[in-house]
Design a protein around this motif. Structure first.
Motif, PDB file in Angstrom:
ATOM      1  N   ASP A  41      41.006 -67.789  12.312  1.00 45.04           N
ATOM      2  CA  ASP A  41      40.495 -67.329  13.684  1.00 45.04           C
ATOM      3  C   ASP A  41      40.709 -68.603  14.582  1.00 45.04           C
ATOM      4  O   ASP A  41      40.538 -68.427  15.955  1.00 45.04           O
ATOM      5  CB  ASP A  41      39.109 -66.855  13.810  1.00 45.04           C
ATOM      6  CG  ASP A  41      38.010 -67.639  13.345  1.00 45.04           C
ATOM      7  OD1 ASP A  41      38.625 -68.770  12.498  1.00 45.04           O
ATOM      8  OD2 ASP A  41      36.962 -67.369  13.524  1.00 45.04           O
ATOM      9  N   HIS A  62      41.928 -63.108   9.981  1.00 43.21           N
ATOM     10  CA  HIS A  62      40.556 -63.177  10.267  1.00 43.21           C
ATOM     11  C   HIS A  62      40.248 -62.163  11.173  1.00 43.21           C
ATOM     12  O   HIS A  62      40.863 -61.770  11.975  1.00 43.21           O
ATOM     13  CB  HIS A  62      40.298 -64.621  10.844  1.00 43.21           C
ATOM     14  CG  HIS A  62      38.368 -64.851  10.686  1.00 43.21           C
ATOM     15  ND1 HIS A  62      37.618 -64.485  11.571  1.00 43.21           N
ATOM     16  CD2 HIS A  62      37.745 -65.165   9.646  1.00 43.21           C
ATOM     17  CE1 HIS A  62      36.487 -64.655  11.002  1.00 43.21           C
ATOM     18  NE2 HIS A  62      36.758 -65.161  10.016  1.00 43.21           N
ATOM     19  N   SER A  63      38.689 -61.421  10.962  1.00 43.69           N
ATOM     20  CA  SER A  63      38.507 -60.384  11.546  1.00 43.69           C
ATOM     21  C   SER A  63      38.014 -60.702  13.110  1.00 43.69           C
ATOM     22  O   SER A  63      38.494 -59.720  13.848  1.00 43.69           O
ATOM     23  CB  SER A  63      37.122 -59.739  10.969  1.00 43.69           C
ATOM     24  OG  SER A  63      36.091 -60.940  10.678  1.00 43.69           O
ATOM     25  N   ASN A  64      38.016 -61.763  13.435  1.00 45.63           N
ATOM     26  CA  ASN A  64      37.739 -62.135  14.820  1.00 45.63           C
ATOM     27  C   ASN A  64      39.033 -61.963  15.478  1.00 45.63           C
ATOM     28  O   ASN A  64      38.985 -61.809  16.959  1.00 45.63           O
ATOM     29  CB  ASN A  64      37.147 -63.711  14.913  1.00 45.63           C
ATOM     30  CG  ASN A  64      35.921 -63.708  14.592  1.00 45.63           C
ATOM     31  OD1 ASN A  64      35.041 -62.624  14.436  1.00 45.63           O
ATOM     32  ND2 ASN A  64      35.340 -64.960  14.593  1.00 45.63           N
ATOM     33  N   TYR A 113      42.032 -60.275  14.481  1.00 45.28           N
ATOM     34  CA  TYR A 113      42.593 -59.220  13.722  1.00 45.28           C
ATOM     35  C   TYR A 113      43.120 -58.222  14.692  1.00 45.28           C
ATOM     36  O   TYR A 113      44.514 -58.048  14.769  1.00 45.28           O
ATOM     37  CB  TYR A 113      41.752 -58.401  12.692  1.00 45.28           C
ATOM     38  CG  TYR A 113      42.560 -57.366  12.025  1.00 45.28           C
ATOM     39  CD1 TYR A 113      43.206 -57.675  10.702  1.00 45.28           C
ATOM     40  CD2 TYR A 113      42.681 -56.001  12.371  1.00 45.28           C
ATOM     41  CE1 TYR A 113      43.708 -56.672   9.981  1.00 45.28           C
ATOM     42  CE2 TYR A 113      43.344 -55.141  11.701  1.00 45.28           C
ATOM     43  CZ  TYR A 113      44.079 -55.469  10.372  1.00 45.28           C
ATOM     44  OH  TYR A 113      44.713 -54.659   9.637  1.00 45.28           O
ATOM     45  N   ASP A 114      42.442 -57.651  15.761  1.00 42.76           N
ATOM     46  CA  ASP A 114      43.063 -56.833  16.625  1.00 42.76           C
ATOM     47  C   ASP A 114      44.149 -57.552  17.704  1.00 42.76           C
ATOM     48  O   ASP A 114      45.151 -56.742  17.658  1.00 42.76           O
ATOM     49  CB  ASP A 114      41.990 -56.019  17.556  1.00 42.76           C
ATOM     50  CG  ASP A 114      41.254 -55.083  16.496  1.00 42.76           C
ATOM     51  OD1 ASP A 114      41.684 -54.734  15.377  1.00 42.76           O
ATOM     52  OD2 ASP A 114      40.155 -54.778  17.092  1.00 42.76           O
ATOM     53  N   ASP A 129      45.037 -51.880   8.698  1.00 45.45           N
ATOM     54  CA  ASP A 129      43.800 -51.146   7.895  1.00 45.45           C
ATOM     55  C   ASP A 129      44.239 -51.289   6.561  1.00 45.45           C
ATOM     56  O   ASP A 129      43.746 -50.262   5.775  1.00 45.45           O
ATOM     57  CB  ASP A 129      43.415 -50.038   8.419  1.00 45.45           C
ATOM     58  CG  ASP A 129      42.928 -49.697   9.831  1.00 45.45           C
ATOM     59  OD1 ASP A 129      42.260 -50.656  10.297  1.00 45.45           O
ATOM     60  OD2 ASP A 129      43.284 -48.780  10.557  1.00 45.45           O
ATOM     61  N   LYS A 145      44.004 -52.753   2.813  1.00 45.74           N
ATOM     62  CA  LYS A 145      42.740 -53.284   2.176  1.00 45.74           C
ATOM     63  C   LYS A 145      43.235 -54.133   0.909  1.00 45.74           C
ATOM     64  O   LYS A 145      44.435 -53.631   0.078  1.00 45.74           O
ATOM     65  CB  LYS A 145      41.662 -52.322   1.503  1.00 45.74           C
ATOM     66  CG  LYS A 145      41.326 -51.347   2.598  1.00 45.74           C
ATOM     67  CD  LYS A 145      39.815 -52.273   3.201  1.00 45.74           C
ATOM     68  CE  LYS A 145      39.164 -51.338   4.119  1.00 45.74           C
ATOM     69  NZ  LYS A 145      40.032 -50.911   5.204  1.00 45.74           N
ATOM     70  N   LYS A 197      42.407 -57.531   6.723  1.00 42.55           N
ATOM     71  CA  LYS A 197      41.410 -58.071   7.275  1.00 42.55           C
ATOM     72  C   LYS A 197      40.452 -59.132   6.496  1.00 42.55           C
ATOM     73  O   LYS A 197      40.178 -58.586   5.291  1.00 42.55           O
ATOM     74  CB  LYS A 197      40.293 -57.124   8.093  1.00 42.55           C
ATOM     75  CG  LYS A 197      39.649 -57.615   9.262  1.00 42.55           C
ATOM     76  CD  LYS A 197      38.749 -56.382   9.865  1.00 42.55           C
ATOM     77  CE  LYS A 197      39.636 -55.881  10.888  1.00 42.55           C
ATOM     78  NZ  LYS A 197      38.769 -54.688  11.292  1.00 42.55           N
ATOM     79  N   ASP A 246      37.148 -62.323   6.173  1.00 45.65           N
ATOM     80  CA  ASP A 246      35.930 -62.917   6.967  1.00 45.65           C
ATOM     81  C   ASP A 246      35.632 -64.138   6.687  1.00 45.65           C
ATOM     82  O   ASP A 246      35.295 -64.950   7.378  1.00 45.65           O
ATOM     83  CB  ASP A 246      34.632 -62.099   6.900  1.00 45.65           C
ATOM     84  CG  ASP A 246      34.681 -60.604   7.506  1.00 45.65           C
ATOM     85  OD1 ASP A 246      35.029 -60.713   8.741  1.00 45.65           O
ATOM     86  OD2 ASP A 246      34.521 -59.560   6.985  1.00 45.65           O
TER      87      ASP A 246
END
Ligand code: ADP
Length: 475
Positions: free
Chosen positions: A260, A292-294, A296-297, A367, A369, A388, A390
């Protein structure tokens, strides 16, 4: 055409033939030429001639071998455009990439021409006053190689350069899908004054039979292979019987990691280069993305937008950045991987445009995994699954959770994290804020089931040399 006369090259290859092999352009399915295949006796003859030629080649001063290699390098450069067109026509990659491969391929000949003069031994302080100890390096003898279709020039020069520089003779079996590039660069080697028996290109009755001969013939001292882990394992097993030296550059499953604190635009740029070069058909291509999820989008949106601008088509056309994949079987396999991810809940970020022939749309899948089926497979196609994560700990575990260990990539601006992650990744090569890492000056190779040995760099020459220890007593 300058030095390479394509028509005469093809005629030469079809005469004296027992059986011929048709070479097909993957962009349009048209047959572009035929090459002859040798029978097993002819392959044996080639190896015997190679042995005779090796003695004379090794006896040349390194400086003279270097001069010949430099002439070969220059001829490859002078013929860049012709070679690039042959390459694109039989392999499919965009012409700009083919031109790049010619330069990259030539760089190994130049690098090892320079290294030929630097195969130094050591002088070792002796444990007693009456002895003097030194080491010298000597060529291992006749070496051979089996090479793949994805880099029809560079995978040959990366091996032939150090072999010839070391004083070995070399017999190559290129991929049956892309032999024209191999014959073309060999022709330039002969024009550079390299003896025809020092460097030979052969196509046998089948890859299996040539592999069997190469790995069991007593005159062959070394086998270098680039290709799948499956075939590498077969060849290593065959070579084990007579303790033959091998170098193996095998499959990969490169993670491409975006933390991130990364520069997202730079990460997208690197991701495009690393994933979609050669339509995703390289062993160092990013195979799975961890973001990183922060961020990702943000990353997924920018990545998918950049991907939608890639033009799919015949590599000879202007502006094309993704050519066809190599075969119908490859297309089927890649499609099956996409379908499997989608069945498990992943989704293409943009609708997938269907293409005919061997063309495929580049795809970004979101999406995905880590536990999904397919994450462990080498995709070898224009598909980017994005996962994703964390925490750094969880990330390292996922990145290392593979039998492969060739290339890996990550983007971060934090120097503490950069060192920790670079050291923790179980890979032979790590790209840090960079998606293109291959160069003749750095050691290329993998750990785990991605292979043994290094190509390029100062290490590359040692793959073709034996170290001999001389002990002088009674001094
Ligand atoms: P890919 O799946 O990328 O084509 P392969 O490992 O099948 O990779 O092929 C790489 C090279 O190995 C090619 O030159 C091919 O002809 C050769 N090859 C394939 N099978 C064998 C085998 N059993 N023994 C020796 N060489 C082989």
């Amino acid at each position: 055409m300058n030095n390479i006369n394509n028509a005469s090259l093809l005629t030469k290859m079809t005469e004296e033939s027992h059986q011929t092999l048709s070479i097909v352009n993957p962009a349009n399915g048209q047959t572009i030429g035929h090459v002859s295949k040798q029978d097993n006796n002819e392959i044996m003859d080639a190896i015997e001639r190679s042995q005779i030629a090796q003695t004379a080649w090794a006896a040349l001063p390194a400086k003279v071998r270097a001069e010949k290699l430099n002439r070969w390098y220059q001829l490859i450069i002078d013929n860049q455009e012709d070679l690039a067109r042959i390459l694109t026509t039989e392999q499919g990659k965009p012409l700009t990439e083919a031109r790049g491969e010619v330069l990259y391929g030539a760089s190994f000949i130049q690098w090892f021409a320079e290294e030929a003069k630097r195969s130094y031994g050591d002088s070792i302080p002796a444990p007693s006053g009456d002895k003097r100890l030194v080491t010298i390096k000597q060529p291992i003898g006749v070496a051979c190689a089996i090479t793949p279709w994805n880099f029809p020039i560079a995978m040959i020069t990366r091996k032939a350069g150090p072999a010839l520089a070391a004083g070995c003779s070399f017999v190559i079996k290129p991929s049956e899908l892309t032999p024209l590039s191999a014959f073309a660069i060999a022709e330039l080697a002969y024009q550079a004054g390299i003896d025809r028996d020092v460097l030979q290109v052969v196509l046998g009755e089948s890859p299996e039979e040539v592999g069997q001969i190469f790995s069991t013939h007593p005159l062959i001292r070394k086998l270098s292979f680039t290709g799948s882990t499956r075939v590498g394992s077969i060849l290593m097993t065959q070579c084990a019987k007579d303790i033959k030296r091998t170098s193996m550059e095998l499959g990969g499953n490169a993670p491409f990691i975006v933390f991130d604190d990364a520069d997202i635009d730079k990460a997208v740029e690197g991701a495009i280069a690393s994933k979609f070069r050669n339509a995703g058909q390289t062993c160092v291509c990013a195979n799975r993305f961890y973001v990183h999820s922060n961020v990702y989008d943000d990353f997924v949106a920018k990545f998918a937008t950049a991907v939608s601008k890639l033009k799919v088509g015949n590599g000879l056309e202007d502006g094309v950045s993704v050519g066809p994949v190599i075969s119908a079987k490859a297309k089927e396999n890649i499609q099956a991987i996409i379908d499997r991810f989608v069945d498990q809940g992943a989704a293409p970020v943009k609708p997938i445009q269907p293409y005919g022939g061997l063309f495929m749309a580049p795809v970004v899948l979101r999406d995905v995994k880590h536990g999904m089926k397919g994450v462990q497979e080498e995709i070898f196609g224009p598909v980017a699954p994005v996962i994703k994560f964390d925490s750094d700990e969880e990330l390292i575990d996922m990145a290392n959770d593979t039998v492969y260990g060739l290339a890996s990539y990550f983007y971060s601006q934090n120097i503490h994290r950069i060192w920790k992650v670079a050291e923790a990744l179980q890979y032979g090569m790590v790209g840090i804020n960079d998606g293109i890492i291959s160069t003749e000056v750095a050691p290329f190779g993998g750990v785990k089931q991605s292979g043994i040995g290094r190509e390029g760099a100062k290490q590359g020459l040692d793959e073709y040399m034996d170290v001999k220890y001389l002990c002088f007593g009674g001094m």
